[in-house]
Design a protein around this motif. Structure first.
Motif, PDB file in Angstrom:
ATOM      1  N   ALA A   1      11.024  47.463  10.586  1.00  0.00           N
ATOM      2  CA  ALA A   1      10.780  47.024   9.217  1.00  0.00           C
ATOM      3  C   ALA A   1       9.369  46.456   9.062  1.00  0.00           C
ATOM      4  N   ALA A   2       8.860  45.807  10.102  1.00  0.00           N
ATOM      5  CA  ALA A   2       7.505  45.234  10.027  1.00  0.00           C
ATOM      6  C   ALA A   2       6.472  46.342   9.865  1.00  0.00           C
ATOM      7  N   ILE A   3       6.718  47.471  10.540  1.00  0.00           N
ATOM      8  CA  ILE A   3       5.801  48.611  10.408  1.00  0.00           C
ATOM      9  C   ILE A   3       5.908  49.209   9.004  1.00  0.00           C
ATOM     10  N   GLN A   4       7.163  49.400   8.565  1.00  0.00           N
ATOM     11  CA  GLN A   4       7.372  50.071   7.280  1.00  0.00           C
ATOM     12  C   GLN A   4       6.955  49.204   6.094  1.00  0.00           C
ATOM     13  N   LYS A   5       7.232  47.904   6.198  1.00  0.00           N
ATOM     14  CA  LYS A   5       6.928  47.023   5.055  1.00  0.00           C
ATOM     15  C   LYS A   5       5.465  46.626   5.001  1.00  0.00           C
ATOM     16  N   TYR A   6       4.908  46.285   6.171  1.00  0.00           N
ATOM     17  CA  TYR A   6       3.580  45.668   6.148  1.00  0.00           C
ATOM     18  C   TYR A   6       2.477  46.591   6.633  1.00  0.00           C
ATOM     19  N   GLY A   7       2.881  47.779   7.099  1.00  0.00           N
ATOM     20  CA  GLY A   7       1.862  48.739   7.501  1.00  0.00           C
ATOM     21  C   GLY A   7       1.091  48.358   8.748  1.00  0.00           C
ATOM     22  N   VAL A   8       1.688  47.564   9.643  1.00  0.00           N
ATOM     23  CA  VAL A   8       0.991  47.289  10.902  1.00  0.00           C
ATOM     24  C   VAL A   8       1.035  48.552  11.755  1.00  0.00           C
ATOM     25  N   ASP A   9       0.101  48.646  12.708  1.00  0.00           N
ATOM     26  CA  ASP A   9       0.011  49.853  13.527  1.00  0.00           C
ATOM     27  C   ASP A   9       1.054  49.875  14.634  1.00  0.00           C
ATOM     28  N   ALA A  10       1.396  48.703  15.132  1.00  0.00           N
ATOM     29  CA  ALA A  10       2.384  48.649  16.212  1.00  0.00           C
ATOM     30  C   ALA A  10       3.028  47.270  16.230  1.00  0.00           C
ATOM     31  N   VAL A  11       4.230  47.229  16.801  1.00  0.00           N
ATOM     32  CA  VAL A  11       4.926  45.952  16.985  1.00  0.00           C
ATOM     33  C   VAL A  11       5.362  45.862  18.444  1.00  0.00           C
ATOM     34  N   LEU A  12       5.128  44.711  19.054  1.00  0.00           N
ATOM     35  CA  LEU A  12       5.667  44.439  20.382  1.00  0.00           C
ATOM     36  C   LEU A  12       6.908  43.585  20.176  1.00  0.00           C
ATOM     37  N   ALA A  13       8.075  44.146  20.501  1.00  0.00           N
ATOM     38  CA  ALA A  13       9.350  43.486  20.207  1.00  0.00           C
ATOM     39  C   ALA A  13       9.925  42.893  21.484  1.00  0.00           C
ATOM     40  N   ASN A  14      10.229  41.589  21.457  1.00  0.00           N
ATOM     41  CA  ASN A  14      10.791  40.977  22.658  1.00  0.00           C
ATOM     42  C   ASN A  14      11.939  40.039  22.341  1.00  0.00           C
ATOM     43  N   GLU A  15      12.840  39.932  23.322  1.00  0.00           N
ATOM     44  CA  GLU A  15      14.001  39.064  23.177  1.00  0.00           C
ATOM     45  C   GLU A  15      13.720  37.805  23.988  1.00  0.00           C
ATOM     46  N   LEU A  16      14.149  36.655  23.456  1.00  0.00           N
ATOM     47  CA  LEU A  16      13.799  35.351  24.029  1.00  0.00           C
ATOM     48  C   LEU A  16      13.950  35.281  25.554  1.00  0.00           C
ATOM     49  N   HIS A  17      15.115  35.685  26.060  1.00  0.00           N
ATOM     50  CA  HIS A  17      15.403  35.415  27.465  1.00  0.00           C
ATOM     51  C   HIS A  17      14.806  36.437  28.430  1.00  0.00           C
ATOM     52  N   SER A  18      14.518  37.651  27.924  1.00  0.00           N
ATOM     53  CA  SER A  18      13.979  38.684  28.819  1.00  0.00           C
ATOM     54  C   SER A  18      12.508  38.966  28.532  1.00  0.00           C
ATOM     55  N   ARG A  19      11.859  38.099  27.725  1.00  0.00           N
ATOM     56  CA  ARG A  19      10.526  38.433  27.212  1.00  0.00           C
ATOM     57  C   ARG A  19       9.443  38.566  28.275  1.00  0.00           C
ATOM     58  N   LYS A  20       9.665  37.975  29.451  1.00  0.00           N
ATOM     59  CA  LYS A  20       8.628  38.069  30.486  1.00  0.00           C
ATOM     60  C   LYS A  20       8.763  39.327  31.335  1.00  0.00           C
ATOM     61  N   GLU A  21       9.899  40.021  31.212  1.00  0.00           N
ATOM     62  CA  GLU A  21      10.138  41.222  32.023  1.00  0.00           C
ATOM     63  C   GLU A  21      10.145  42.517  31.208  1.00  0.00           C
ATOM     64  N   ARG A  22      10.431  42.406  29.906  1.00  0.00           N
ATOM     65  CA  ARG A  22      10.678  43.638  29.158  1.00  0.00           C
ATOM     66  C   ARG A  22      10.247  43.472  27.699  1.00  0.00           C
ATOM     67  N   VAL A  23       9.432  44.405  27.221  1.00  0.00           N
ATOM     68  CA  VAL A  23       8.954  44.370  25.840  1.00  0.00           C
ATOM     69  C   VAL A  23       8.989  45.797  25.308  1.00  0.00           C
ATOM     70  N   THR A  24       9.484  45.979  24.090  1.00  0.00           N
ATOM     71  CA  THR A  24       9.491  47.315  23.500  1.00  0.00           C
ATOM     72  C   THR A  24       8.280  47.473  22.583  1.00  0.00           C
ATOM     73  N   LEU A  25       7.544  48.562  22.795  1.00  0.00           N
ATOM     74  CA  LEU A  25       6.382  48.851  21.963  1.00  0.00           C
ATOM     75  C   LEU A  25       6.759  49.889  20.921  1.00  0.00           C
ATOM     76  N   LEU A  26       6.633  49.548  19.659  1.00  0.00           N
ATOM     77  CA  LEU A  26       6.896  50.492  18.570  1.00  0.00           C
ATOM     78  C   LEU A  26       5.569  50.832  17.915  1.00  0.00           C
ATOM     79  N   VAL A  27       5.260  52.112  17.839  1.00  0.00           N
ATOM     80  CA  VAL A  27       3.967  52.540  17.299  1.00  0.00           C
ATOM     81  C   VAL A  27       4.178  53.454  16.100  1.00  0.00           C
ATOM     82  N   ARG A  28       3.465  53.181  15.036  1.00  0.00           N
ATOM     83  CA  ARG A  28       3.463  54.058  13.864  1.00  0.00           C
ATOM     84  C   ARG A  28       2.651  55.301  14.212  1.00  0.00           C
ATOM     85  N   ALA A  29       3.344  56.467  14.246  1.00  0.00           N
ATOM     86  CA  ALA A  29       2.676  57.692  14.701  1.00  0.00           C
ATOM     87  C   ALA A  29       2.188  58.481  13.503  1.00  0.00           C
TER      88      ALA A  29
END
Lengths: 315, 315
Positions: free
Chosen positions: A244-272
């Motif tokens: 939604a951050a990409i679609q609403k605000y037009g950012v190029d990418a979002v790095l999505a992380n969950e509180l407890h696993s944020r140091k080991e795993r991050v999802t990268l979403l890129v507007r292609a």
């Protein structure tokens, strides 16, 4: 598109931005005089406070210590001077007292900073080495500018000043928005003068902080690459909100992380592609469990973002 | 007197107190084995947090860094071993990461902790001296016990455990309550599981934290001397509220301070006699402007409180 929410937010709190205009001018001039085509990144870091009283005794805060931002800024700075790499100028917009690039380990852990070399003697070489690296950046003209903030009002207004100024750098500008910005605030006009008290329960009515990401991508610095972060504690809503951050605000990418696993795993979403309706590509970045001690996932985050910025700025 | 508010507050949040029961037992045994009649003070320090979510990303906080509590604990510890003086055992109930006795100046100011002795060389003697003094207290059996808290739930429940245990020390026990305790909280049952979000404004309904001072003075440790603090930003309401704390909760004295002048001027209000309706004596403690650099008003605060405790424990 209406930014009336943004306008009323801005007007709701008195923030002095003159000093940062001045420092920014001097910094950008030095950065440009070195190399006209040097890319520049604004890394934001740490949590914002939301004051509950004008004479502020209490405030809403966020758990963030600025680890992500500090370690990421380090990665952008490390690129400096290496072959075939970006060599970024870094504007570090971070919460007062939060962690700093190269110094974060020593700031967090005295046992890293100092060791005992003999009876009554401290060995300070780890701290000295960290300080040396930090100062080699801060003293290199046009390489590192630190802009500290405390309240959400300061954060938003400083970010706007920086973004409008970086607009003239066009596609060379990158925003890496790792700060944990409050979604809510109390307008100055509705804020009580003195420390809140009273016999009964307290009802706080907080207004939504206007999503300034849309202004950043479309008005303040429309040619910059903008990467924002999304942190949630509920995995289920995380990716939906990131998209939604990409679609609403037009950012190029979002790095999505969950509180407890944020140091080991991050999802990268890129507007292609161009436009807010473009397809979104997802990839998961993980810290290799067999990586040497001291490895951090920020190496991969910044690596992926630098690649993205390189593609975007070539368009 | 009903403590139903207290009961529901306690039940509203899961806090583990077993570890502090254990540490306290060992500490008090060591303190007693040294001297049966040694007075003991519980100094509380720093601000409490109020979590807004169970998976806590956001919380309400207080500006306090624990300066008052750290400097006061120092004064109680300095009395140790001197002729005709109290020689207190100190239980230091303080916010995690806030300032510590003897170390606060170095914690706050690297320029105090370190000086440069030569190219690439740090002189660490100020920090070493501060650490030496701190460790001389922490390593002296039964002299200093540090109990760290973060949330208001932890603070209140740890304080109760300490107070009920100190009850057996009768009049030798003193409470010096310098912590900035939140007046409001969100009950665990009403707290959302995940990070708060949503499109509209946010309404937070906070319950009043029950005033546990009344329980402390009448149930938990009825023979102890209890000194509480009152901080306001509005001078006009300060003394009225400070008097009310004596009349409502039966504390022996209140140290009343205003936010901006708190390091130079504190009003001491003392209940002169038994019962909550006893007359109240006021005196103003000031930092002498001609005092040598490094002088702090906490010397006078603790001096006055130790005198009061001596009188009270003789009754």
């Amino acid at each position: 598109m209406s930014f009336s929410g943004a306008e009323s937010f801005r007007k709701s709190s008195p923030v002095d931005t003159e000093w940062i205009e001045r420092e920014l001018s001097a910094f950008l001039e030095r950065a440009r005089s070195q190399e006209e085509s040097r890319p520049i990144v604004c890394v934001t870091s740490g949590g914002t406070t939301v004051p509950l009283e004008r004479n502020c005794v209490r405030f809403i805060d966020n758990f963030s210590k600025g680890t992500r931002g500090a370690l990421s800024a380090e990665q952008f700075l490390k690129a400096r001077g290496m072959v075939h790499c970006a060599g970024y100028s870094v504007i570090f917009l971070s919460r007062t007292g939060s962690l700093l690039p190269f110094l974060s380990e020593c700031q967090e852990d005295m046992a890293t900073a100092f060791s005992v070399s003999g009876p009554g003697e401290l060995q300070v070489s780890a701290l000295a080495e960290a300080l040396r690296t930090f100062h080699s950046c801060t003293e290199d003209p046009g390489t590192f500018l630190h802009v500290p903030f405390t309240t959400v009002f300061e954060y938003v207004q400083y970010l706007e000043v920086i973004a409008r100024r970086l607009a003239s750098h066009g596609r060379l500008a990158l925003f890496y928005l790792a700060a944990a910005v409050s979604d809510y605030y109390i307008p100055w006009a509705e804020m009580v003068e003195h420390k809140i008290s009273g016999a009964g329960p307290l009802v706080l009515e907080l207004q939504k902080v206007p999503k300034l990401l849309g202004e950043l991508t479309s008005v303040w610095a429309p040619h910059a690459t903008v990467v924002s972060f999304k942190l949630e504690t509920d995995e289920e809503v995380l990716l939906t909100k990131a998209k939604a951050a990409i679609q609403k605000y037009g950012v190029d990418a979002v790095l999505a992380n969950e509180l407890h696993s944020r140091k080991e795993r991050v999802t990268l979403l890129v507007r292609a592609g161009e436009g807010r309706a473009a397809p979104i590509h997802c990839s998961v970045l993980r810290l290799d469990p067999s990586a040497p001690p001291g490895s951090v996932i920020e190496e991969q985050l910044v690596g992926a973002v630098v690649d993205l910025h390189r593609q975007r700025s070539r368009r």
